[in-house]
Design a protein around this motif. Sequence first.
Motif, mmCIF file in Angstrom:
data_model
loop_
_atom_site.group_PDB
_atom_site.id
_atom_site.type_symbol
_atom_site.label_atom_id
_atom_site.label_comp_id
_atom_site.label_asym_id
_atom_site.label_seq_id
_atom_site.Cartn_x
_atom_site.Cartn_y
_atom_site.Cartn_z
ATOM 1 N N SER A 155 8.972 7.430 12.126
ATOM 2 C CA SER A 155 8.780 7.495 10.672
ATOM 3 C C SER A 155 7.665 8.451 10.289
ATOM 4 O O SER A 155 7.631 8.962 9.160
ATOM 5 N N ALA A 156 6.752 8.713 11.216
ATOM 6 C CA ALA A 156 5.646 9.625 10.927
ATOM 7 C C ALA A 156 6.130 11.042 10.657
ATOM 8 O O ALA A 156 5.419 11.841 10.032
ATOM 9 N N PHE A 157 7.322 11.371 11.104
ATOM 10 C CA PHE A 157 7.843 12.730 10.949
ATOM 11 C C PHE A 157 8.901 12.817 9.843
ATOM 12 O O PHE A 157 9.648 13.786 9.763
ATOM 13 N N SER A 158 8.946 11.809 8.980
ATOM 14 C CA SER A 158 9.918 11.785 7.889
ATOM 15 C C SER A 158 9.549 12.798 6.809
ATOM 16 O O SER A 158 8.378 12.934 6.437
ATOM 17 N N THR A 159 10.554 13.487 6.318
ATOM 18 C CA THR A 159 10.352 14.427 5.209
ATOM 19 C C THR A 159 11.169 14.037 3.982
ATOM 20 O O THR A 159 10.957 14.591 2.904
ATOM 21 N N GLU A 160 12.096 13.112 4.143
ATOM 22 C CA GLU A 160 12.902 12.619 3.035
ATOM 23 C C GLU A 160 12.822 11.096 3.009
ATOM 24 O O GLU A 160 12.549 10.460 4.035
ATOM 25 N N PRO A 189 5.228 7.027 -4.092
ATOM 26 C CA PRO A 189 5.736 7.674 -5.315
ATOM 27 C C PRO A 189 4.743 8.645 -5.945
ATOM 28 O O PRO A 189 5.123 9.454 -6.802
ATOM 29 N N ASN A 190 3.478 8.580 -5.524
ATOM 30 C CA ASN A 190 2.450 9.442 -6.112
ATOM 31 C C ASN A 190 1.925 10.492 -5.141
ATOM 32 O O ASN A 190 0.984 11.212 -5.459
ATOM 33 N N ALA A 191 2.519 10.578 -3.967
ATOM 34 C CA ALA A 191 2.035 11.537 -2.970
ATOM 35 C C ALA A 191 3.219 12.286 -2.367
ATOM 36 O O ALA A 191 3.781 13.178 -2.996
ATOM 37 N N GLU A 192 3.624 11.908 -1.151
ATOM 38 C CA GLU A 192 4.697 12.627 -0.452
ATOM 39 C C GLU A 192 5.988 12.730 -1.262
ATOM 40 O O GLU A 192 6.690 13.733 -1.196
ATOM 41 N N PHE A 193 6.304 11.683 -2.009
ATOM 42 C CA PHE A 193 7.593 11.671 -2.706
ATOM 43 C C PHE A 193 7.418 11.655 -4.226
ATOM 44 O O PHE A 193 8.263 11.134 -4.947
ATOM 45 N N ILE A 203 0.842 -1.202 0.000
ATOM 46 C CA ILE A 203 0.000 0.000 0.000
ATOM 47 C C ILE A 203 0.879 1.254 0.000
ATOM 48 O O ILE A 203 0.618 2.220 -0.727
ATOM 49 N N TYR A 204 1.934 1.252 0.795
ATOM 50 C CA TYR A 204 2.877 2.379 0.800
ATOM 51 C C TYR A 204 3.652 2.432 -0.516
ATOM 52 O O TYR A 204 3.994 3.516 -0.994
ATOM 53 N N GLN A 205 3.932 1.248 -1.083
ATOM 54 C CA GLN A 205 4.643 1.186 -2.358
ATOM 55 C C GLN A 205 3.862 1.913 -3.452
ATOM 56 O O GLN A 205 4.436 2.595 -4.303
ATOM 57 N N LYS A 206 2.548 1.800 -3.421
ATOM 58 C CA LYS A 206 1.717 2.490 -4.410
ATOM 59 C C LYS A 206 1.534 3.963 -4.056
ATOM 60 O O LYS A 206 1.507 4.830 -4.946
#
Length: 505
Positions: free
Chosen positions: A191-196, A133-137, A127-130
Motif C-alpha cells: 500500500s505504500a506504493f499506491s498512486t490511486e 482527502p486533503n493530501a495525496e488524493f 487519521i487516514y480518513q482525515k
Amino acid sequence: MSTSSSTFTDSRPNSFLPDITDDFQLEPLFPPTCSPGADDVAANDCDPNAVLTTKDLLVEESPSIGSKLPDLPPAATDEVVLTRETASLHDLPPNAAPDGGLSAILVVVASFLTNFCILGIQYSFGIYQKYLPNAEFKGRATAAEVSLVGSVSFGVMNLLGVYSGRLADVYGYRLMVFVGTLIMVFGLALSAFSTELWHLMVTQGLLVGIGCSVAYFPGVAVNAQWWDRYRSLATGIAVAGAGVGGLAFANGSEVLLDTVGLKWTLLITALATLVLQLVAVALLKTRFPTRSRPLREALSNAIDWQLFKTRAFPPLIIGVFLNPFGYLIAYYFIPSYCQAQGLADTSGAMLLTVINITSVVGRIAVGFLADRWGNVNCYFASTMFAAISCLGIWLWTAAIPGLVVFAAVFGFCCGGLASLMPSVTAQLFGTKGLATSIGLIYSAEAVGHLAGPPLAALLIRDDSPLPSRGYAGLIAYAGVFSLAAGVCLAYVRYVVLDRTVWKKL
C-alpha cells in the motif's frame, strides 16, 4: 435433556495468583495432528470421549438456555462438581482450564500483541480518513470514497472470520496467526506504493483485511482454553491491546504522515507489525491438539448450523450484525468532525486518544466486573451506554469539554463490547471449537464494517440547527443502530436466559 449420572471433580486453587513453576514450552509452529479416529469426532476435538456439542443447547432438548447457567459454588470452595448441566460454562476434566501458570500468562501476552497490531491499525484509520482527502488524493476522492478503504479492511476481516476461525481449529492457532501476519504485512508494504485510491482498496483494504482475519480470530479465542474462573478478566487484559494499539498507531501515524508522508508511514507500520506479531507467534500456545483435514472438507464445515437452532444465537447474531453500524462511526469520523467544527488540527487525534485510553480501561474493568456480575449483563449494558453516549452527548455538543466526556464514555463502553464477546460466546456455546464460533459471530459484523461508515458519510450535510451541525444525521445514525443492537441483547438476557431483573448471567 438427559443428564449423565457420572460427575467429575475439578480441583481448583483458592487463589488467583498463578503458579509460574510449570514448564513452559513453545508450541511447534506446525502442531502435531491427532491420530485418525472415528469419522464422527469433530475436527477441532480429538478426544473421542468428549461428546458435548451445540446439540446440548437445542431448543428441542432444553426449553430455556437459562437453565444451563446454574450458580456455581463460591470461589473459596476447594472442589467444583461438574456435570453435563454445567458444561456450557466449564470444560469437563481433563480439559478444565488451568486458570493460571506461566503458559496461560504468556498466552495473554501473545493475544495482547495480536490485538495491539490488528485492531490498533483498524481503529486508527480515522487519521487516514482525515489525511487522504486533503493530501495525496485531494480533489480526486471524497470522504465517503476514502472511508471505503477502512471499511473494506474491517469488513473483509470480519466476513472471513467464519473461515479463518475454522482453519485455526483444524490446522492450529499458531500457524494461522503466522500466515495472517505475513499477508497483513505484505498488504501494508504494498500500500505504500499506491498512486490511486483503488490501489489502497486492494492493498490497505483487501489484503490487510484478509491477513487481519486469518490472524485475529485464533489470537483472541485462545485465551478461553487457559482461563475459566477469570476468563473475562484475562480476555479483557488481552483485548486491551486494541486500545493501546489504537492509541499508538493513531498518534504515531499522524506524526509520521506530517513528517515523512504516506509511503514511509505505511512502511514503518508494516515493519513494526511484523516484529510484534512474530513475538506473539512465538508466545502463543494451545492446549487442545488439532486434527488436520483436507482444506475443502475444513471449509465446507466452517459454519456450525446447530448454533442457529439454539434460542440464544439468532438474536445474539442480529445484535452483533447491527452493532458496527453504530460504534465504528466515532472511530472513523471524529477527526473530520473536529475539522468541520473549526477546532484545532490536533483535536481529532486527541479525541481518538481519549477513546483508545478509556477503551483500554473499559476492556479490563468491564472484564473484571463481568466475572462478578455476568458476561451477558455487562455486554448488554455496554451496548446501551454506547448508544446513550451518541444520542445523549455527542449529538448535542461541539465544544472540546463535551466531546472529551463523550469520547471517555464511548471508549469505555466500546472496550466492554470488545472484551466480552469471546467470553459471552464461550459461556453460551462452549469452548470447544471456539475460534469457529467466534469467527461465525464476527462474520455477522462484516456488512456493518463494509457499509456502515460509507452510508453514514452520505448523511453529512452542510448545516443543521443542532450543535453538531452537518454531522447530526451521522451521529443519530450511529446512536440508533447501537440502540437497536441493545434491544436484541435485551431479548437474549431477559427472554431467552432469565426474566429476573437482576441475576448473574
